[in-house]
Scaffold this active site. Structure first.
Site, PDB file in Angstrom:
ATOM      1  N   TYR A  40       0.801  -1.108   0.116  1.00  0.00           N
ATOM      2  CA  TYR A  40      -0.097   0.124   0.166  1.00  0.00           C
ATOM      3  C   TYR A  40       1.006   1.368  -0.294  1.00  0.00           C
ATOM      4  O   TYR A  40       2.027   1.318   0.277  1.00  0.00           O
ATOM      5  CB  TYR A  40      -0.861   0.153   1.313  1.00  0.00           C
ATOM      6  CG  TYR A  40      -0.460   0.474   2.523  1.00  0.00           C
ATOM      7  CD1 TYR A  40       0.539  -0.507   3.246  1.00  0.00           C
ATOM      8  CD2 TYR A  40      -0.537   1.631   3.069  1.00  0.00           C
ATOM      9  CE1 TYR A  40       1.108  -0.316   4.327  1.00  0.00           C
ATOM     10  CE2 TYR A  40       0.041   1.930   4.232  1.00  0.00           C
ATOM     11  CZ  TYR A  40       0.766   0.850   5.004  1.00  0.00           C
ATOM     12  OH  TYR A  40       1.369   1.292   6.138  1.00  0.00           O
ATOM     13  N   LYS A 154       6.387  -1.606   1.906  1.00  0.00           N
ATOM     14  CA  LYS A 154       5.314  -1.199   2.521  1.00  0.00           C
ATOM     15  C   LYS A 154       3.952  -2.166   2.329  1.00  0.00           C
ATOM     16  O   LYS A 154       3.135  -2.107   1.589  1.00  0.00           O
ATOM     17  CB  LYS A 154       4.851   0.041   1.957  1.00  0.00           C
ATOM     18  CG  LYS A 154       4.145   1.065   2.896  1.00  0.00           C
ATOM     19  CD  LYS A 154       4.064   2.539   2.428  1.00  0.00           C
ATOM     20  CE  LYS A 154       3.259   3.356   3.258  1.00  0.00           C
ATOM     21  NZ  LYS A 154       3.344   3.524   4.653  1.00  0.00           N
ATOM     22  N   GLU A 186      13.176   2.676  13.287  1.00  0.00           N
ATOM     23  CA  GLU A 186      12.123   3.663  13.039  1.00  0.00           C
ATOM     24  C   GLU A 186      11.191   3.526  14.061  1.00  0.00           C
ATOM     25  O   GLU A 186      11.286   3.113  14.977  1.00  0.00           O
ATOM     26  CB  GLU A 186      11.698   3.313  11.572  1.00  0.00           C
ATOM     27  CG  GLU A 186      10.955   1.833  11.331  1.00  0.00           C
ATOM     28  CD  GLU A 186      10.604   1.743  10.068  1.00  0.00           C
ATOM     29  OE1 GLU A 186      10.185   2.799   9.656  1.00  0.00           O
ATOM     30  OE2 GLU A 186      10.134   0.585   9.637  1.00  0.00           O
ATOM     31  N   LEU A 210      11.234   1.346   6.764  1.00  0.00           N
ATOM     32  CA  LEU A 210      10.541   2.089   5.339  1.00  0.00           C
ATOM     33  C   LEU A 210      11.239   3.281   4.906  1.00  0.00           C
ATOM     34  O   LEU A 210      11.581   4.083   5.832  1.00  0.00           O
ATOM     35  CB  LEU A 210       9.084   2.364   5.579  1.00  0.00           C
ATOM     36  CG  LEU A 210       8.423   2.569   4.551  1.00  0.00           C
ATOM     37  CD1 LEU A 210       7.907   1.204   3.650  1.00  0.00           C
ATOM     38  CD2 LEU A 210       6.920   3.459   4.904  1.00  0.00           C
TER      39      LEU A 210
END
Ligand code: PMP
Length: 295
Positions: A40, A154, A186, A210
């Site tokens: 996505y 993702k 992250e 990401l």
């Protein structure tokens, strides 16, 4: 006197059709539903202008390559679908959610022989970060990063991120910062920056995080603003000793973390580099909205 009636209908795109959200149907045999077998994007849209569209479409391609799913659309087709979704949306500012799954098939882990991907675009209203969060910063906790080794994809399979995020909700905090082997990867749904002795630090892109579109914007702005920065692994020790900690994402933009695991970060208020970066980000965003920047 007239009574206001809410007639808002969310128009979504699903497999070749624009239709009201309520009428959208997919098969329960969709691999997105059964396995989380899909990818996505969330593309911010300001004043009906998609922000960093090509970068998002490029990352979508990388995610599709990562799960070995052929891109169902050309860049031109994606642009048309996205621009039409934006035109049909009620709101001028959106978080445009776009999802591609490997589509329906028998419940078998192996890819089906015939693949008919499911393509879904959902325009969500975009609410900018609350003023309070920008002015005072937000609280975060840390947790062990127990996700897989392809965090650069993702993927819609977000269960580890969901569970990690919930830890911070349970603690009344805005985000969970993730630590892997003594280094910051992250946040559960954001990238992390740290300011150590006046130097802005960003973890290098790798399979542990990401590649955030906002991360790239922040580094570009740091270059433009002449903010000294280094892209290198950030240790847990550096995180805990940092003068400033920031989180970035398309919907959060740039936020200062002012409390980490209950301890103040720096003096417990958003720091001077954060204020500079936040102002630069807002200027850049507004220039894009006015059609002057490189969206
Ligand atoms: N990391 C993770 C795990 C995320 O979910 C997100 C945002 N969805 C980000 C980083 C930030 O990416 P972006 O700046 O492209 O929104």
């Amino acid at each position: 006197m007239t009574t206001a009636v809410t007639t808002a209908v969310t128009t979504i795109y699903l497999n070749g059709q624009f239709l009201p959200l309520e009428e959208a149907r997919i098969s329960v045999m969709d691999r997105g539903f059964l396995f989380g077998d899909g990818v996505y994007e969330v593309i911010p849209v300001y004043s009906r202008r998609p922000f960093r569209l090509h970068e998002h479409l490029h990352r979508l391609q990388a995610s599709l390559d990562g799960i070995r799913l052929a891109n169902p659309h050309t860049t031109r087709e994606w642009e048309n679908l996205i621009l039409r979704s934006v035109e049909l949306a009620e709101s001028e500012d959106l978080g445009l959610y776009l999802q591609v799954t490997r589509g329906p098939g028998p419940r078998d882990h192996a890819f089906p022989k015939q693949i008919q991907p499911t393509v879904f675009i959902l325009p969500l209203p975009l609410t900018p970060p609350a003023r309070e969060g920008v002015e005072s910063g937000v609280a975060a906790i840390t947790a062990a990063d127990n996700r897989w080794l392809r965090c650069d994809i993702k993927a819609t399979a977000l269960l580890p991120n969901v569970l990690l995020r919930q830890l911070s909700v349970d603690a009344g905090c805005a985000e969970t910062l993730l630590l892997r082997d003594g280094f910051v990867s992250e946040g559960s749904s954001s990238n992390v920056f740290v300011v150590a002795n006046g130097l802005l630090l960003a973890p290098p892109k790798s399979n542990f995080m990401l590649p955030g579109i906002t991360y790239d914007v922040v580094l570009e702005l740091a270059r433009q603003e002449g903010i000294a920065h280094e892209i290198r692994p950030i240790s847990e020790v550096e995180l805990r000793a940092a003068g400033e900690v920031w989180i970035t994402s398309s919907t959060k933009e740039v936020l200062a973390v002012t409390t980490l695991d209950g301890q103040p970060v720096g003096d417990g208020r958003p720091g001077p580099l954060f204020r500079r970066m936040h102002a630069a980000y807002q200027d850049y965003k507004h220039s894009v909205m006015r059609g002057k920047g490189n969206a």
